[in-house]
Design a protein around this motif. Structure first.
Motif, PDB file in Angstrom:
ATOM      1  N   VAL A  41       0.827  -1.184  -0.099  1.00  0.00           N
ATOM      2  CA  VAL A  41      -0.126  -0.170  -0.114  1.00  0.00           C
ATOM      3  C   VAL A  41       0.783   1.268   0.007  1.00  0.00           C
ATOM      4  N   SER A  42       0.559   2.302  -0.882  1.00  0.00           N
ATOM      5  CA  SER A  42       1.118   3.563  -0.678  1.00  0.00           C
ATOM      6  C   SER A  42       0.206   4.729  -0.924  1.00  0.00           C
ATOM      7  N   PHE A  43       0.302   5.583  -0.059  1.00  0.00           N
ATOM      8  CA  PHE A  43      -0.369   6.835  -0.278  1.00  0.00           C
ATOM      9  C   PHE A  43       0.332   7.979   0.152  1.00  0.00           C
ATOM     10  N   ALA A  44      -0.239   9.284  -0.083  1.00  0.00           N
ATOM     11  CA  ALA A  44       0.397  10.299   0.336  1.00  0.00           C
ATOM     12  C   ALA A  44      -0.733  11.168   1.366  1.00  0.00           C
ATOM     13  N   LEU A  45      -0.034  11.871   2.318  1.00  0.00           N
ATOM     14  CA  LEU A  45      -0.947  12.713   3.209  1.00  0.00           C
ATOM     15  C   LEU A  45      -0.828  14.038   2.924  1.00  0.00           C
ATOM     16  N   GLU A  46      -1.634  14.664   2.286  1.00  0.00           N
ATOM     17  CA  GLU A  46      -1.372  16.114   1.909  1.00  0.00           C
ATOM     18  C   GLU A  46      -1.546  17.350   2.942  1.00  0.00           C
ATOM     19  N   VAL A  47      -0.555  17.798   3.308  1.00  0.00           N
ATOM     20  CA  VAL A  47      -0.566  18.850   4.505  1.00  0.00           C
ATOM     21  C   VAL A  47      -0.175  20.274   3.786  1.00  0.00           C
ATOM     22  N   ALA A  48      -0.630  21.147   4.694  1.00  0.00           N
ATOM     23  CA  ALA A  48      -0.368  22.594   4.586  1.00  0.00           C
ATOM     24  C   ALA A  48       1.401  22.690   4.669  1.00  0.00           C
ATOM     25  N   PRO A  49       1.979  23.544   3.471  1.00  0.00           N
ATOM     26  CA  PRO A  49       3.363  23.495   3.423  1.00  0.00           C
ATOM     27  C   PRO A  49       3.968  24.036   4.887  1.00  0.00           C
ATOM     28  N   LYS A  50       3.278  24.778   5.657  1.00  0.00           N
ATOM     29  CA  LYS A  50       3.786  25.426   6.737  1.00  0.00           C
ATOM     30  C   LYS A  50       3.777  24.523   7.890  1.00  0.00           C
ATOM     31  N   ASP A  51       3.013  23.221   7.891  1.00  0.00           N
ATOM     32  CA  ASP A  51       2.758  22.192   8.816  1.00  0.00           C
ATOM     33  C   ASP A  51       3.898  21.410   8.727  1.00  0.00           C
ATOM     34  N   GLY A  52       4.368  21.250   7.409  1.00  0.00           N
ATOM     35  CA  GLY A  52       5.784  20.353   7.302  1.00  0.00           C
ATOM     36  C   GLY A  52       5.736  18.978   8.205  1.00  0.00           C
ATOM     37  N   ARG A  53       6.864  18.859   8.859  1.00  0.00           N
ATOM     38  CA  ARG A  53       7.099  17.751   9.536  1.00  0.00           C
ATOM     39  C   ARG A  53       6.504  17.623  10.951  1.00  0.00           C
ATOM     40  N   SER A  54       5.538  18.572  11.226  1.00  0.00           N
ATOM     41  CA  SER A  54       4.912  18.501  12.321  1.00  0.00           C
ATOM     42  C   SER A  54       3.978  17.319  12.426  1.00  0.00           C
ATOM     43  N   VAL A  75       3.457  -0.940   3.583  1.00  0.00           N
ATOM     44  CA  VAL A  75       2.960   0.469   3.716  1.00  0.00           C
ATOM     45  C   VAL A  75       4.033   1.344   3.483  1.00  0.00           C
ATOM     46  N   SER A  76       3.654   2.486   2.649  1.00  0.00           N
ATOM     47  CA  SER A  76       4.358   3.722   2.636  1.00  0.00           C
ATOM     48  C   SER A  76       3.559   5.030   2.352  1.00  0.00           C
ATOM     49  N   ALA A  77       3.733   5.566   3.352  1.00  0.00           N
ATOM     50  CA  ALA A  77       3.044   6.746   3.516  1.00  0.00           C
ATOM     51  C   ALA A  77       3.853   8.349   3.414  1.00  0.00           C
ATOM     52  N   VAL A  78       3.728   9.062   2.548  1.00  0.00           N
ATOM     53  CA  VAL A  78       4.807  10.333   2.434  1.00  0.00           C
ATOM     54  C   VAL A  78       3.905  11.490   2.917  1.00  0.00           C
ATOM     55  N   LEU A  79       4.538  12.387   3.450  1.00  0.00           N
ATOM     56  CA  LEU A  79       3.805  13.680   3.591  1.00  0.00           C
ATOM     57  C   LEU A  79       3.872  14.507   2.221  1.00  0.00           C
ATOM     58  N   THR A  80       3.119  15.195   1.749  1.00  0.00           N
ATOM     59  CA  THR A  80       3.343  16.126   0.643  1.00  0.00           C
ATOM     60  C   THR A  80       2.421  17.532   1.036  1.00  0.00           C
ATOM     61  N   ALA A  81       3.182  18.570   0.808  1.00  0.00           N
ATOM     62  CA  ALA A  81       2.659  19.906   0.805  1.00  0.00           C
ATOM     63  C   ALA A  81       1.773  20.326  -0.372  1.00  0.00           C
ATOM     64  N   HIS A  82       0.634  20.782  -0.036  1.00  0.00           N
ATOM     65  CA  HIS A  82      -0.293  20.986  -1.053  1.00  0.00           C
ATOM     66  C   HIS A  82       0.034  22.574  -1.442  1.00  0.00           C
ATOM     67  N   ARG A  83      -0.556  22.854  -2.523  1.00  0.00           N
ATOM     68  CA  ARG A  83      -0.256  24.499  -3.227  1.00  0.00           C
ATOM     69  C   ARG A  83      -1.302  25.195  -2.417  1.00  0.00           C
ATOM     70  N   ALA A  84      -0.817  26.464  -1.962  1.00  0.00           N
ATOM     71  CA  ALA A  84      -1.708  27.435  -1.418  1.00  0.00           C
ATOM     72  C   ALA A  84      -2.857  27.529  -2.627  1.00  0.00           C
ATOM     73  N   ALA A  85      -4.120  28.133  -2.253  1.00  0.00           N
ATOM     74  CA  ALA A  85      -5.174  28.478  -2.974  1.00  0.00           C
ATOM     75  C   ALA A  85      -4.842  29.351  -4.047  1.00  0.00           C
ATOM     76  N   SER A  86      -3.831  30.382  -3.477  1.00  0.00           N
ATOM     77  CA  SER A  86      -3.600  31.595  -4.419  1.00  0.00           C
ATOM     78  C   SER A  86      -2.842  31.212  -5.492  1.00  0.00           C
ATOM     79  N   ALA A  87      -2.159  30.014  -5.508  1.00  0.00           N
ATOM     80  CA  ALA A  87      -0.822  29.916  -6.309  1.00  0.00           C
ATOM     81  C   ALA A  87      -1.411  29.340  -7.586  1.00  0.00           C
ATOM     82  N   PRO A  88      -0.511  29.821  -8.899  1.00  0.00           N
ATOM     83  CA  PRO A  88      -1.060  29.475  -9.905  1.00  0.00           C
ATOM     84  C   PRO A  88      -1.056  27.927 -10.259  1.00  0.00           C
ATOM     85  N   PRO A  89      -1.774  27.294 -10.928  1.00  0.00           N
ATOM     86  CA  PRO A  89      -1.750  25.854 -11.118  1.00  0.00           C
ATOM     87  C   PRO A  89      -0.410  25.619 -12.075  1.00  0.00           C
TER      88      PRO A  89
END
Ligand code: ADP
Length: 378
Positions: A41-54, A75-89
């Protein structure tokens, strides 16, 4: 064995609650790119960039509940940082634009460590297929081993995994604890191929998340340690899969393989540009199929021209790592599962690979490696 499904995993993940929001990770929409295959199993957990390692405890908790499921093998889970809503795609149309968007380091981004117990990861890449990238990767790994470094080989060429054939590997890797895969062994190397994990008879469309999860698994969920250097045979070209690897894995450096033909050199330039953009140190260019040596009389012929890779390297400010001759013994041995470096270590062809290995080892030794880039995973 129970066939674990994505639904089972999501149900389990509903019990993992983010204390900051008092809501579970599934309801929060944090679970991304979930892939379940044969209990892996693998998946990513999307977190806000400011939360990072916390959010690391959350990631660990998520891995733990999934691993406890019936039928879960790894199982491999990674943390990913999602783009801020205002950032361009991201501008998918332009490779350069995409690389700049994805590769730009950002404050607070979760940082991916290399696989534990592996001192350095070196990518062998090429701008296009058929230039002998896998042949170079195999023989470089064996030659590094002969120099006294413990070396491993990861075949990440999702389009045409050829390492099992070149190393004479058969069967599938096993797992002692149901969590980590044991690498296979050949010619003194620890080796694993993405070909062992995918069913070659089944047409597969490797979309971004699948490539990402499979490659991440091969890097992090294989018992590589202890290893001085892990050589990665990259997929050819400069598309998404290559970017994924260049971004996700803290690469100590990249070796670009090219043939002397002009067209291949143009492609090699693209390869160089990709690693530069992703801040991966470039160890240099190696010219494969450089000089044709007649196996009967030893006569040398420059069938594809000669010296182009050296020129390109100089022009682009990269080191030239040497020439590998075009010789039937290289083809026969690598296609026969016995790399020339192992089969005939005293041959001039094996010596050419060893001198490449010496240059790569010197780069590693000299710490000719900038720290791995901090990458935000989009
Ligand atoms: P790639 O990984 O770039 O697609 P491969 O390593 O699979 O390329 O090589 C393609 C073919 O060329 C293989 O049959 C291989 O044995 C052969 N080959 C590669 N390098 C040499 C060389 N220096 N001399 C002779 N044959 C070579």
């Amino acid at each position: 064995m129970y066939n674990l499904t994505a639904e089972d995993v999501l149900t389990a993940l509903k019990s993992v609650v983010d204390p900051a929001k008092n809501t579970d990770v599934v309801s929060l929409g944090m679970v991304q790119g979930l892939a379940v295959k044969d209990g892996h199993v693998s998946f990513a957990l999307e977190v806000a960039p400011k939360d990072g390692r916390s959010k690391e405890p959350l990631r660990l908790a998520a891995e733990k509940v999934v691993l406890a499921l019936k039928g879960a093998r790894s199982v491999s889970a990674v943390l990913t940082a999602h783009r801020a809503a205002s950032a361009p795609p991201p501008k998918r149309a332009s490779l350069n634009a995409q690389m700049q968007t994805d590769a730009a380091p950002r404050a607070g981004a979760p940082e991916r460590q290399g696989p534990p117990g592996v001192k350095a990861v070196v990518a062998v890449a090429s701008g296009k297929g058929g230039v002998g990238k896998s042949t170079v990767a195999v023989n470089l790994a064996v030659a590094l081993n002969q120099l006294g470094l413990s070396a491993g080989l990861l075949d990440a060429d999702i389009y045409g995994p050829s390492i099992p054939r070149m190393l004479g590997l058969t069967g599938k890797p096993t797992s002692k604890d149901g969590k980590k895969l044991q690498p296979m062994q050949a010619w003194g190397l620890k080796a694993i191929s993405i070909g062992s994990l995918i069913d070659e008879d089944q047409p597969m469309i490797w979309r971004g998340p699948m490539v990402m999860t499979a490659l991440t698994q091969l890097i992090y969920d294989v018992e590589w340690a202890p290893l001085d250097v892990l050589v990665v045979d990259m997929p050819p070209g400069t598309g998404d899969a290559q970017l994924t690897l260049a971004q996700r894995v803290p690469l100590a450096g990249a070796v670009i393989v090219s043939t002397p033909q002009d067209i291949a050199l143009i492609d090699a330039r693209k390869g160089l540009a990709m690693f530069k953009k992703t801040h991966v140190p470039i160890f240099g260019i190696v010219e494969n199929m450089s000089t044709f040596v007649c196996p009967n009389c030893g006569h040398e012929e420059h069938i594809f021209g000669h010296g182009g890779a050296r020129e390109t390297a100089t022009k682009l400010g990269a080191d030239f790592l040497g020439e590998i001759p075009l010789h039937i013994a290289i083809r026969e041995t690598s296609d026969g599962g016995t790399p020339i470096t192992a089969r005939d270590p005293q041959s001039p062809q094996a010596k050419a690979f060893r001198s490449l290995a010496e240059r790569v080892a010197a780069k590693l030794e000299a710490g000719d490696t900038r720290p791995a880039p901090r990458i935000v995973i989009e």
